[in-house]
Motif scaffolding. Structure first.
Motif, PDB file in Angstrom:
ATOM      1  N   SER A   1      11.559  -4.600   1.022  1.00 15.50           N
ATOM      2  CA  SER A   1      11.586  -3.454   0.114  1.00 15.50           C
ATOM      3  C   SER A   1      12.777  -3.499  -0.838  1.00 15.50           C
TER       4      SER A   1
ATOM      5  N   VAL B   1      12.394  -2.954  -4.802  1.00 14.94           N
ATOM      6  CA  VAL B   1      12.979  -1.807  -5.509  1.00 14.94           C
ATOM      7  C   VAL B   1      13.858  -2.295  -6.662  1.00 14.94           C
TER       8      VAL B   1
ATOM      9  N   THR C   1       0.161  -1.509  -2.608  1.00 11.16           N
ATOM     10  CA  THR C   1       0.813  -1.016  -1.399  1.00 11.16           C
ATOM     11  C   THR C   1       0.079  -1.519  -0.168  1.00 11.16           C
TER      12      THR C   1
ATOM     13  N   THR D   1       1.474  -4.477   2.380  1.00  9.98           N
ATOM     14  CA  THR D   1       1.647  -4.066   3.773  1.00  9.98           C
ATOM     15  C   THR D   1       1.055  -5.115   4.699  1.00  9.98           C
TER      16      THR D   1
ATOM     17  N   LEU E   1       6.777  -1.478  -6.569  1.00  8.14           N
ATOM     18  CA  LEU E   1       6.856  -0.217  -5.840  1.00  8.14           C
ATOM     19  C   LEU E   1       5.920  -0.273  -4.648  1.00  8.14           C
ATOM     20  N   GLY E   2       4.732  -0.825  -4.861  1.00  6.16           N
ATOM     21  CA  GLY E   2       3.791  -1.001  -3.759  1.00  6.16           C
ATOM     22  C   GLY E   2       4.351  -1.907  -2.681  1.00  6.16           C
ATOM     23  N   GLU E   3       5.045  -2.979  -3.089  1.00  5.37           N
ATOM     24  CA  GLU E   3       5.658  -3.876  -2.110  1.00  5.37           C
ATOM     25  C   GLU E   3       6.753  -3.150  -1.326  1.00  5.37           C
ATOM     26  N   ALA E   4       7.543  -2.341  -2.036  1.00  2.00           N
ATOM     27  CA  ALA E   4       8.620  -1.608  -1.368  1.00  2.00           C
ATOM     28  C   ALA E   4       8.058  -0.646  -0.328  1.00  2.00           C
ATOM     29  N   ILE E   5       7.027   0.107  -0.710  1.00  2.00           N
ATOM     30  CA  ILE E   5       6.408   1.045   0.231  1.00  2.00           C
ATOM     31  C   ILE E   5       5.765   0.279   1.384  1.00  2.00           C
ATOM     32  N   GLY E   6       5.086  -0.816   1.038  1.00  2.00           N
ATOM     33  CA  GLY E   6       4.412  -1.614   2.062  1.00  2.00           C
ATOM     34  C   GLY E   6       5.370  -2.195   3.080  1.00  2.00           C
TER      35      GLY E   6
ATOM     36  N   VAL F   1       8.134  -0.870   4.182  1.00  2.00           N
ATOM     37  CA  VAL F   1       8.532   0.186   5.119  1.00  2.00           C
ATOM     38  C   VAL F   1       7.369   0.564   6.037  1.00  2.00           C
ATOM     39  N   VAL F   2       6.207   0.824   5.432  1.00  2.00           N
ATOM     40  CA  VAL F   2       5.047   1.256   6.210  1.00  2.00           C
ATOM     41  C   VAL F   2       4.612   0.162   7.184  1.00  2.00           C
TER      42      VAL F   2
END
Length: 387
Positions: free
Chosen positions: A47, A51, A216, A220, A337-342, A344-345
């Motif tokens: 992430s 970011v 995302t 993930t 942004l999708g990679e960053a969220i992915g 974490v999730v």
């Protein structure tokens, strides 16, 4: 000779930037043990880079439009070299996050200058072909980035970062030596004018939302394939790299056959079919009884993914014909942004659920929601071919 040299140079720059993006995935199990952190926290390493890239992608366009693109490219590559080498020296988890964040900023500073330089440096008839070379650099990086990290990590987890940093340093020197200055006069324009117009364009916002959902879900799944293979199947880092190489080849093949599928079925039907196949692949993936079966399923999934990505970009470009460069920057920002969220999730899901089941369900739901957004705008209807 000069044009061929620049074409090769641009291919290599995009290749090394793309390789750094995917380098960390197979190293996550090793880094988790080295830093003594939880699996969920390890996703922050992915992430942090994303970011940094996302924030820089939104800001660098207006800056590069008012300065020499070659200078911006060289500065970006210098910072990229130092930050990537710094990752290999990072003895603490916070320091690794800082260096990955900085590497993401530098990658977003350097990469867009390649796309902007090609139309200026090459005759009009060669622009598309050279753009293809640069795109090929990213495609090849997606195939070899993860396995390269796995193979080099057999020596040490630090070595992949030193290797990529060294290649980036060599390319920095070559760019400084062979690329001409690009300080052409540009029309002054307020920084926010184009962004403001796009943000008032509801179809563009919906497409960007669908793209965010897809990426995302996609990241993930992709970021934690190596962790899944290590935990559930007990594979070594080198073996994981070999399996992920096969998956990457699937994506490369998909990018080649996607246009043929559109020609055969028509864009609306091909688009819908690819969405459905991608979702179906993740539905059956948790049932894989071995790493080999999982690899075959993932190779098929990412073959479809390789065919989907050009359709995402073409629909975005069609909605913003007067601001193609800006929409590309926004798409890159949304992707990271999708990679960053992915990151974490995925870290949470891989820890809380057995095997890959939690990630697979999350990915299938995310891609389904993206598909529904496209469906609501009529992209699966035959009438949409006239867009």
């Amino acid at each position: 000779m000069k044009e061929r040299r620049l074409s090769l140079l641009f291919f290599l720059v995009m290749f090394v930037i793309g390789t750094d993006t995917f380098l960390v995935s197979p190293l996550l199990p090793t880094l988790t043990r080295y830093y003594g952190i939880s699996t969920s926290l390890s996703g922050l390493i992915v992430s942090a880079y994303a970011v940094g890239y996302m924030l820089s992608a939104l800001l660098i366009g207006p800056v590069s439009d008012r300065h020499d693109r070659k200078r911006i490219l060289v500065i970006g590559l210098i910072v990229f070299t130092l930050a990537t080498a710094g990752c290999g020296l990072a003895n603490t988890f916070p320091l690794m996050l800082v260096t990955r964040f900085t590497a993401g900023i530098a990658a977003a500073t350097a990469g867009p200058q390649i796309w902007a330089a090609i139309p200026v440096l090459f005759p009009k008839g060669q622009v598309v072909k050279v753009m293809g070379y640069a795109t090929a650099g990213l495609a090849v990086a997606q195939i070899v980035g993860v396995p390269l990290g796995s193979y080099l990590a057999v020596i040490s987890w630090r070595f992949p970062f030193f290797f990529v940093g060294t290649i980036a340093l060599i390319l920095t020197l070559l760019v400084a030596r062979f690329m001409p200055s690009l300080n052409e006069v540009r029309t002054a324009q307020p920084k926010s004018s184009i962004y403001g117009q796009l943000l008032q364009n509801k179809p563009v916002l919906k497409l960007l939302g669908a793209y965010l959902l897809f990426q995302t879900a996609n990241f993930t799944g992709f970021a934690f394939i190596g962790t899944w293979f290590a935990k559930s199947f007990g594979l070594s880092v080198g073996t994981i790299g070999s399996f992920i190489l096969v998956i990457g080849v699937g994506q490369f093949v998909g990018s080649l056959i996607g246009a043929r599928l559109v020609t055969w079925l028509g864009q609306p039907h091909a688009f819908l079919l690819e969405f459905l196949l991608f979702i179906s692949g993740y539905v059956v993936l948790p049932l894989a009884s071995s790493a080999l079966v999982a690899t075959i399923i993932l190779a098929l999934i990412y073959t479809i993914g390789g065919a989907l990505l050009p359709l995402f970009m073409s629909t975005l470009q069609d909605q913003a014909r007067s601001a193609r460069g800006t929409i590309s920057s926004l798409a890159n920002a949304v992707m990271y942004l999708g990679e960053a969220i992915g990151g974490v999730v995925g870290g949470i899901l891989i820890k809380q659920f057995t095997g890959f089941s939690g990630i697979a369900v999350f990915t299938a739901i995310g891609v389904t929601l993206a598909m529904l957004l496209y469906a609501r705008q009529g992209y699966f209807k035959q009438l949409q071919t006239s867009r």
